[in-house]
Design a protein around this motif. Structure first.
Motif, PDB file in Angstrom:
ATOM      1  N   ARG A 171      52.464  22.507  36.316  1.00  0.00           N
ATOM      2  CA  ARG A 171      52.129  21.358  36.163  1.00  0.00           C
ATOM      3  C   ARG A 171      53.108  20.412  36.015  1.00  0.00           C
ATOM      4  O   ARG A 171      54.109  20.847  35.468  1.00  0.00           O
ATOM      5  CB  ARG A 171      51.240  21.088  34.777  1.00  0.00           C
ATOM      6  N   LYS A 172      53.272  19.377  36.694  1.00  0.00           N
ATOM      7  CA  LYS A 172      54.136  18.266  36.507  1.00  0.00           C
ATOM      8  C   LYS A 172      53.387  16.957  35.974  1.00  0.00           C
ATOM      9  O   LYS A 172      52.500  16.440  36.487  1.00  0.00           O
ATOM     10  CB  LYS A 172      54.661  18.008  38.093  1.00  0.00           C
ATOM     11  N   GLY A 173      54.580  16.363  35.027  1.00  0.00           N
ATOM     12  CA  GLY A 173      53.962  15.269  34.365  1.00  0.00           C
ATOM     13  C   GLY A 173      55.015  13.955  34.435  1.00  0.00           C
ATOM     14  O   GLY A 173      56.307  14.321  34.892  1.00  0.00           O
ATOM     15  N   TRP A 174      54.607  12.776  34.433  1.00  0.00           N
ATOM     16  CA  TRP A 174      55.406  11.756  34.490  1.00  0.00           C
ATOM     17  C   TRP A 174      55.048  10.751  33.343  1.00  0.00           C
ATOM     18  O   TRP A 174      54.008  10.796  32.886  1.00  0.00           O
ATOM     19  CB  TRP A 174      55.258  10.956  35.959  1.00  0.00           C
ATOM     20  N   SER A 175      56.022   9.885  33.099  1.00  0.00           N
ATOM     21  CA  SER A 175      55.761   9.138  31.834  1.00  0.00           C
ATOM     22  C   SER A 175      55.009   8.052  32.025  1.00  0.00           C
ATOM     23  O   SER A 175      54.424   7.450  31.179  1.00  0.00           O
ATOM     24  CB  SER A 175      57.274   8.338  31.675  1.00  0.00           C
ATOM     25  N   ASN A 176      54.640   7.664  33.223  1.00  0.00           N
ATOM     26  CA  ASN A 176      53.760   6.557  33.466  1.00  0.00           C
ATOM     27  C   ASN A 176      52.286   6.787  33.542  1.00  0.00           C
ATOM     28  O   ASN A 176      51.345   6.168  34.033  1.00  0.00           O
ATOM     29  CB  ASN A 176      54.003   5.796  34.843  1.00  0.00           C
ATOM     30  N   GLY A 177      51.931   8.234  33.161  1.00  0.00           N
ATOM     31  CA  GLY A 177      50.584   8.598  33.027  1.00  0.00           C
ATOM     32  C   GLY A 177      49.921   9.463  33.996  1.00  0.00           C
ATOM     33  O   GLY A 177      48.707   9.751  34.464  1.00  0.00           O
ATOM     34  N   TYR A 178      50.816   9.713  35.019  1.00  0.00           N
ATOM     35  CA  TYR A 178      50.780  10.577  36.167  1.00  0.00           C
ATOM     36  C   TYR A 178      50.927  11.818  35.841  1.00  0.00           C
ATOM     37  O   TYR A 178      52.001  12.193  35.250  1.00  0.00           O
ATOM     38  CB  TYR A 178      51.226  10.037  37.490  1.00  0.00           C
ATOM     39  N   SER A 179      50.158  12.891  36.535  1.00  0.00           N
ATOM     40  CA  SER A 179      50.352  14.409  36.354  1.00  0.00           C
ATOM     41  C   SER A 179      49.697  15.049  37.493  1.00  0.00           C
ATOM     42  O   SER A 179      48.779  14.718  38.224  1.00  0.00           O
ATOM     43  CB  SER A 179      50.010  14.971  34.922  1.00  0.00           C
ATOM     44  N   ALA A 180      50.242  16.177  37.861  1.00  0.00           N
ATOM     45  CA  ALA A 180      49.708  17.138  39.074  1.00  0.00           C
ATOM     46  C   ALA A 180      49.781  18.388  38.610  1.00  0.00           C
ATOM     47  O   ALA A 180      50.702  18.896  37.913  1.00  0.00           O
ATOM     48  CB  ALA A 180      50.473  16.988  40.442  1.00  0.00           C
ATOM     49  N   GLN A 181      48.794  19.373  39.153  1.00  0.00           N
ATOM     50  CA  GLN A 181      48.876  20.451  38.550  1.00  0.00           C
ATOM     51  C   GLN A 181      48.111  21.421  39.815  1.00  0.00           C
ATOM     52  O   GLN A 181      47.366  20.829  40.576  1.00  0.00           O
ATOM     53  CB  GLN A 181      48.016  20.901  37.474  1.00  0.00           C
ATOM     54  N   PHE A 182      48.555  22.537  39.837  1.00  0.00           N
ATOM     55  CA  PHE A 182      48.184  23.512  40.897  1.00  0.00           C
ATOM     56  C   PHE A 182      48.032  24.773  40.317  1.00  0.00           C
ATOM     57  O   PHE A 182      48.973  25.369  39.610  1.00  0.00           O
ATOM     58  CB  PHE A 182      49.454  23.479  41.994  1.00  0.00           C
ATOM     59  N   SER A 183      46.995  25.627  40.709  1.00  0.00           N
ATOM     60  CA  SER A 183      46.653  27.084  40.045  1.00  0.00           C
ATOM     61  C   SER A 183      46.193  27.840  41.067  1.00  0.00           C
ATOM     62  O   SER A 183      45.466  27.352  42.143  1.00  0.00           O
ATOM     63  CB  SER A 183      46.185  27.208  38.977  1.00  0.00           C
ATOM     64  N   THR A 184      46.477  29.248  41.115  1.00  0.00           N
ATOM     65  CA  THR A 184      45.686  30.104  42.066  1.00  0.00           C
ATOM     66  C   THR A 184      45.667  31.409  41.217  1.00  0.00           C
ATOM     67  O   THR A 184      46.346  31.842  40.330  1.00  0.00           O
ATOM     68  CB  THR A 184      46.663  30.242  43.568  1.00  0.00           C
ATOM     69  N   GLY A 185      44.838  32.425  41.626  1.00  0.00           N
ATOM     70  CA  GLY A 185      44.391  33.680  41.188  1.00  0.00           C
ATOM     71  C   GLY A 185      43.423  34.356  41.846  1.00  0.00           C
ATOM     72  O   GLY A 185      42.660  33.827  42.836  1.00  0.00           O
ATOM     73  N   ARG A 186      43.166  35.338  40.998  1.00  0.00           N
ATOM     74  CA  ARG A 186      42.211  36.264  41.379  1.00  0.00           C
ATOM     75  C   ARG A 186      41.159  36.801  40.406  1.00  0.00           C
ATOM     76  O   ARG A 186      41.753  37.144  39.134  1.00  0.00           O
ATOM     77  CB  ARG A 186      42.551  37.768  42.159  1.00  0.00           C
ATOM     78  N   ARG A 187      39.906  36.973  40.711  1.00  0.00           N
ATOM     79  CA  ARG A 187      38.873  37.073  39.427  1.00  0.00           C
ATOM     80  C   ARG A 187      37.794  38.176  39.929  1.00  0.00           C
ATOM     81  O   ARG A 187      37.661  38.344  41.075  1.00  0.00           O
ATOM     82  CB  ARG A 187      38.144  35.788  38.975  1.00  0.00           C
ATOM     83  N   ILE A 188      37.162  38.604  39.196  1.00  0.00           N
ATOM     84  CA  ILE A 188      36.022  39.835  39.186  1.00  0.00           C
ATOM     85  C   ILE A 188      34.814  39.343  38.509  1.00  0.00           C
ATOM     86  O   ILE A 188      35.005  38.690  37.721  1.00  0.00           O
ATOM     87  CB  ILE A 188      36.508  41.129  39.005  1.00  0.00           C
ATOM     88  N   PHE A 189      33.831  39.644  39.109  1.00  0.00           N
ATOM     89  CA  PHE A 189      32.609  39.555  38.015  1.00  0.00           C
ATOM     90  C   PHE A 189      31.701  40.910  38.495  1.00  0.00           C
ATOM     91  O   PHE A 189      31.194  41.207  39.526  1.00  0.00           O
ATOM     92  CB  PHE A 189      31.555  38.385  38.899  1.00  0.00           C
ATOM     93  N   ARG A 190      31.476  41.643  37.454  1.00  0.00           N
ATOM     94  CA  ARG A 190      30.983  42.880  37.338  1.00  0.00           C
ATOM     95  C   ARG A 190      29.446  42.780  37.437  1.00  0.00           C
ATOM     96  O   ARG A 190      28.813  41.986  36.393  1.00  0.00           O
ATOM     97  CB  ARG A 190      31.413  43.896  36.421  1.00  0.00           C
ATOM     98  N   PRO A 191      28.556  43.414  37.921  1.00  0.00           N
ATOM     99  CA  PRO A 191      27.227  43.482  37.551  1.00  0.00           C
ATOM    100  C   PRO A 191      26.748  44.022  36.385  1.00  0.00           C
ATOM    101  O   PRO A 191      27.460  44.867  35.837  1.00  0.00           O
ATOM    102  CB  PRO A 191      26.491  44.330  38.863  1.00  0.00           C
ATOM    103  N   THR A 192      25.758  43.375  35.573  1.00  0.00           N
ATOM    104  CA  THR A 192      25.506  43.625  34.178  1.00  0.00           C
ATOM    105  C   THR A 192      24.770  44.704  34.197  1.00  0.00           C
ATOM    106  O   THR A 192      24.173  45.187  35.463  1.00  0.00           O
ATOM    107  CB  THR A 192      24.660  42.554  33.589  1.00  0.00           C
ATOM    108  N   TYR A 193      24.377  45.400  33.108  1.00  0.00           N
ATOM    109  CA  TYR A 193      23.641  46.657  33.149  1.00  0.00           C
ATOM    110  C   TYR A 193      22.106  46.143  33.537  1.00  0.00           C
ATOM    111  O   TYR A 193      21.417  47.110  34.173  1.00  0.00           O
ATOM    112  CB  TYR A 193      23.390  47.118  31.705  1.00  0.00           C
ATOM    113  N   ASN A 194      21.596  45.229  32.950  1.00  0.00           N
ATOM    114  CA  ASN A 194      20.041  44.796  33.359  1.00  0.00           C
ATOM    115  C   ASN A 194      19.950  44.634  34.930  1.00  0.00           C
ATOM    116  O   ASN A 194      19.070  45.001  35.519  1.00  0.00           O
ATOM    117  CB  ASN A 194      19.873  43.588  32.689  1.00  0.00           C
ATOM    118  N   GLN A 195      20.929  44.215  35.403  1.00  0.00           N
ATOM    119  CA  GLN A 195      21.198  44.273  36.984  1.00  0.00           C
ATOM    120  C   GLN A 195      20.909  45.448  37.975  1.00  0.00           C
ATOM    121  O   GLN A 195      20.365  45.597  38.762  1.00  0.00           O
ATOM    122  CB  GLN A 195      22.139  43.137  37.586  1.00  0.00           C
ATOM    123  N   LEU A 196      21.742  46.380  37.295  1.00  0.00           N
ATOM    124  CA  LEU A 196      21.849  47.658  37.819  1.00  0.00           C
ATOM    125  C   LEU A 196      20.704  48.688  37.682  1.00  0.00           C
ATOM    126  O   LEU A 196      20.296  49.545  38.369  1.00  0.00           O
ATOM    127  CB  LEU A 196      23.207  48.507  37.466  1.00  0.00           C
TER     128      LEU A 196
END
Length: 805
Positions: free
Chosen positions: A537-562
């Motif tokens: 994240r980069k911020g400036w004093s005049n109220g401007y800011s920019a942000q960048f993010s990246t990553g990897r996630r997982i979603f496991r099936p629940t027991y009721n679904q299995l």
């Protein structure tokens, strides 16, 4: 016409007004920060308050004002002399007048009590999350957390699948006060559908979770933050709710808090009673031996829900900077349902069979959590935290059906009973350490262990089993054991002025075993993965800011679904699990830009493999049986862009606006057919707040959502308009709020599945009780004086007081 009315209100706020920002810091004579100071800008000539706010824990403040004339800065806080600046002249192009560093003088005598009232914007944008400030919002009084999420700008509710989507994506994890619930999705859905929104301070939508949070949740995390207190002394709040739609509703909440020296204690209890009406419409067409068979089902449901939620805890400050705490919470719920189903089967426009079904259902959901935590700080650079949770969950769901089959003039009656019991035991242990390497570099690391044991007992009985067209092995006992081990390391750095960098890596190992009562393995999985995260994240004093993010996630099936259970809806409709369900993985990129502190543009792109759809519809043409089951979609790509901007129209009218646009593409192989779908989705939310005279306030809330992708189906457009008023009684006698939800009765859930390649032609509509009137009364009591907190005390420490991670 209703959609046009909704869109008219959404775009009512299209005219923007220029705002300016005053910012600075409030300190004491020793140059230490002064938190919670009331800071206001007043017109020098008329003494009218132009804008106001409260300093944060480090003494900083920011005020959004419409400055057109000379003004003064006013600061007031208990224990200090009131500060008033010299007259300041408005100068648009001069940044100097916008910066104010104010040092207060101690008061010789204690000032009279000052009651501070401030309203945060509905939506705030942070580096990795969006914050919905719902505390004291008139439109949400008497509502549940689920109903609030339905009207939020980035969250969508799928009532058919009892799931949530974030930026149009499935796979959302719910946290409460920073702690993952570790419960099945359906259980969490039921919990937030009964949680009173009056108990909630804010909802954090975390689109780029750091490595310290679990990698679960391919779409992100929703963190529900309940109300807490950081003041010294004893105090409390009582809230009473009542309402009616077609049937009455009632509820209430009592919160007590005490803090003195090294000891603190809290108690919170909430009750909700909701009698409601529902109507489900289900229609499908199949082709049997060249004959078009149309099956339509009308389901009228009368249901009653009672929910109790309580939590209590204590914390003791030990020597130095250490503390230990205990917390216990419970959420018993009871659901009773009585419904009548009318099923018509038409072959080539001629009525062939009619089925009438009477259903009685009871559902008990009980969950209890006991927690212990320990925090310690070694010097100024090193801290340790340990948390241990013991969770028990129990669900009992008996149902009975009486089926009347009418073929021409003959009638056959069938009795069906279903019982389902699900106890769950869970143990969660977590240890974290943080180390400040320097003033600009901080490193966090930790480990976590989760052990869960679940048992599901399903039994189906019928006096005429030949009339139920499902397999005989639907009854049985199924056991699941799952272990998840995790370790992470992350760093936060300040590279140079106003550039913040966060880098992390998380490792998770999952072991899942599901067996039936004959010890046959239905699921046997053992896998581990790495999940990197990066955010800058980069911020400036005049109220401007920019942000960048990246990553990897997982979603496991629940027991009721299995689990391979089958739930009987009617003789031709069933819900089942899917033992072949795989976990889904998502890679994402987010970018954002903030201008003038409040106006935010957000962009994101994600690629998800094996996307999990909560309910996939399949119709078997040979016997006209409809199945609904969770399923994987091979690939889903999602591009999202959002725009959030508040507007200060006048001294009595403020507007919060949010717009979301999604483009989704999905591709999967289903029933030997390769299916491709593409959809563009638009969502708009506009909240208008009006400050009237004599303590009156009003609020107008508008939401519209266009057609959205749901697996290989589509969710149909819907929207709502809500109105509310609030009156603050004199002499601190409390606050009364009254609102009406869904004024035009447009909150209708519709789903369509049109896939001719696999003979799928299905339409489903869900109508819930609409246009509900709510009335609530809130009274605060006890010590209302704000205490001055030392700089060493942080929001994290205060969250730990109620057992947060």
């Amino acid at each position: 016409m209703k959609n046009l009315v909704i869109m008219f209100f959404v775009f009512l706020s299209a005219i923007a007004y220029a705002q300016d920002t005053l910012k600075g810091r409030v300190t004491d004579p020793s140059d230490e920060p002064v938190p919670f100071a009331l800071v206001a800008a007043k017109n020098f000539k008329t003494n009218e308050v132009i804008c106001s706010g409260i300093s944060d824990l480090d003494g900083y403040f920011e005020l959004k004002c419409m400055l057109q004339d000379e003004f003064v800065i006013f600061v007031s806080v208990m224990g200090f002399q009131t500060y008033s600046s010299a007259p300041l002249e408005f100068q648009m192009d001069d940044e100097a007048y916008k910066q104010h560093f104010i040092q207060l003088e101690y008061a010789e005598n204690e000032l009279e009590e000052v009651i501070i009232t401030a309203v945060k914007p509905l939506l705030e944008n942070k580096q990795d999350r969006i914050v919905l400030n719902i505390n004291d919002r008139i439109a949400f009084a008497g509502s549940t957390v689920l109903e609030v999420l339905e009207k939020s700008p980035v969250v969508s509710v799928n009532r058919l699948g009892k799931s949530l989507t974030l930026y149009g994506k499935e796979g959302v994890v719910i946290m409460i006060n920073g702690k993952q619930t570790n419960l099945p999705v359906e259980t969490v859905y039921e919990m937030i559908s009964s949680m009173n929104a009056d108990r909630v301070e804010k909802i954090e939508v975390i689109h780029s979770p750091p490595a310290g949070m679990d990698a679960s949740g391919s779409a992100g995390i929703i963190n529900i933050v309940t109300k807490s207190d950081v003041d010294l002394g004893s105090k409390g709040t009582i809230t009473i709710n009542t309402g009616f739609g077609l049937y009455p509703k009632a509820g209430g909440n009592l919160s007590l808090f005490h803090r003195k020296n090294a000891f603190s204690f809290f108690l919170d209890y909430a009750y909700l009673y909701d009698k409601t009406w529902q109507r489900f419409l289900n229609e499908r067409n199949v082709l049997q031996n060249g004959i078009n068979v149309n099956t339509s089902t009308l389901n009228d449901r009368s249901a009653t829900r009672e929910s109790h939620h309580f939590s209590t805890g204590t914390e003791i400050k030990l020597s130095g900077s250490s503390s230990v705490g205990l917390q216990f919470s419970g959420n018993p719920q009871r659901w009773k349902l009585s419904s009548e189903n009318l099923i018509d089967i038409v072959e080539d426009d001629e009525l062939k069979e009619n089925i009438f079904v009477v259903c009685k259902e009871r559902n008990a959901w009980d969950s209890f959590v006991a927690s212990i935590y320990w925090n310690t700080q070694l010097g100024e650079s090193t801290g340790f935290q340990f948390h241990f949770d013991r969770l028990f969950y129990y669900n009992v769901n008996p149902s009975s059906y009486v089926n009347h089959f009418f073929v021409q003039e003959s009638e056959t009656i069938q009795n069906v009973s279903i019982s389902k019991k699900t106890p769950i035991d869970m143990y969660v242990a977590k240890f974290d350490v943080n180390q400040s390497v320097s003033e600009k570099v901080k490193i966090d690391a930790g480990i976590k262990f989760l052990q869960s044991s679940l048992e599901n007992t399903v039994k189906l009985d019928s006096d005429k089993p030949e009339l139920i067209q499902i397999d005989d092995d639907v009854s049985g006992i199924f056991n699941l054991d799952e272990q998840i081990r995790a370790a992470y390391i992350s760093s936060q750095s300040i590279l140079e002025k106003d550039i913040n960098l966060s880098v992390g890596l998380r490792w998770e190992h999952t072991r899942t075993i599901l067996v039936n009562d004959e010890d046959h393995f239905l699921v046997n999985r053992n896998y581990h993965d790495l999940f990197p995260t990066l955010s800058v994240r980069k911020g400036w004093s005049n109220g401007y800011s920019a942000q960048f993010s990246t990553g990897r996630r997982i979603f496991r099936p629940t027991y009721n679904q299995l689990a391979p259970f089958v739930i009987f809806l009617d003789p031709l409709s069933f819900i089942s699990g899917n033992t072949q369900l795989k976990p889904s993985y998502t890679n994402y990129v987010n970018a954002g830009l903030t201008v003038f502190h409040d106006y935010t543009f957000q962009f994101s792109y994600s690629r998800e493999k094996d996307h999990i759809v909560p309910w996939q519809i399949l119709t078997q043409a040979e016997n006209n049986v409809q199945l609904a089951f969770p399923n994987n979609v091979d690939r889903v790509n999602t591009f999202s862009s959002s725009l959030n901007f508040p507007m200060h129209v006048s001294s009595w009218w403020d507007i919060d606006n949010s717009f979301l646009f999604n483009i989704q593409q999905s591709e999967t192989l289903f029933q030997d057919a390769k299916l491709r779908m593409k959809n563009r989705n638009f969502q708009a939310v506009s909240n208008h707040m009006f400050r009237l005279s004599n303590g009156w306030k009003a609020e107008l809330s508008v939401m519209y959502r266009s057609k959205a992708l749901m697996g290989i189906g589509l969710q149909q457009p819907m929207g709502s308009v809500g109105l509310g008023v609030q009156k603050e009684l004199k002499n601190e006698h409390g606050t009364i709020r009254c609102n009406v939800t869904d004024v035009f009765k447009t909150m209708i859930y519709g789903f369509t599945y049109q896939q001719p390649e696999i003979g799928l032609d299905h339409r489903f509509q869900m109508l819930y009780e609409m246009r509900v009137f709510n009335l609530s009364y809130t009274k605060n009591f006890g010590n209302k004086k704000l205490s001055n907190l030392r700089k060493a005390q942080s929001p994290t420490e205060e969250q730990n007081r109620v057992g947060n991670q």
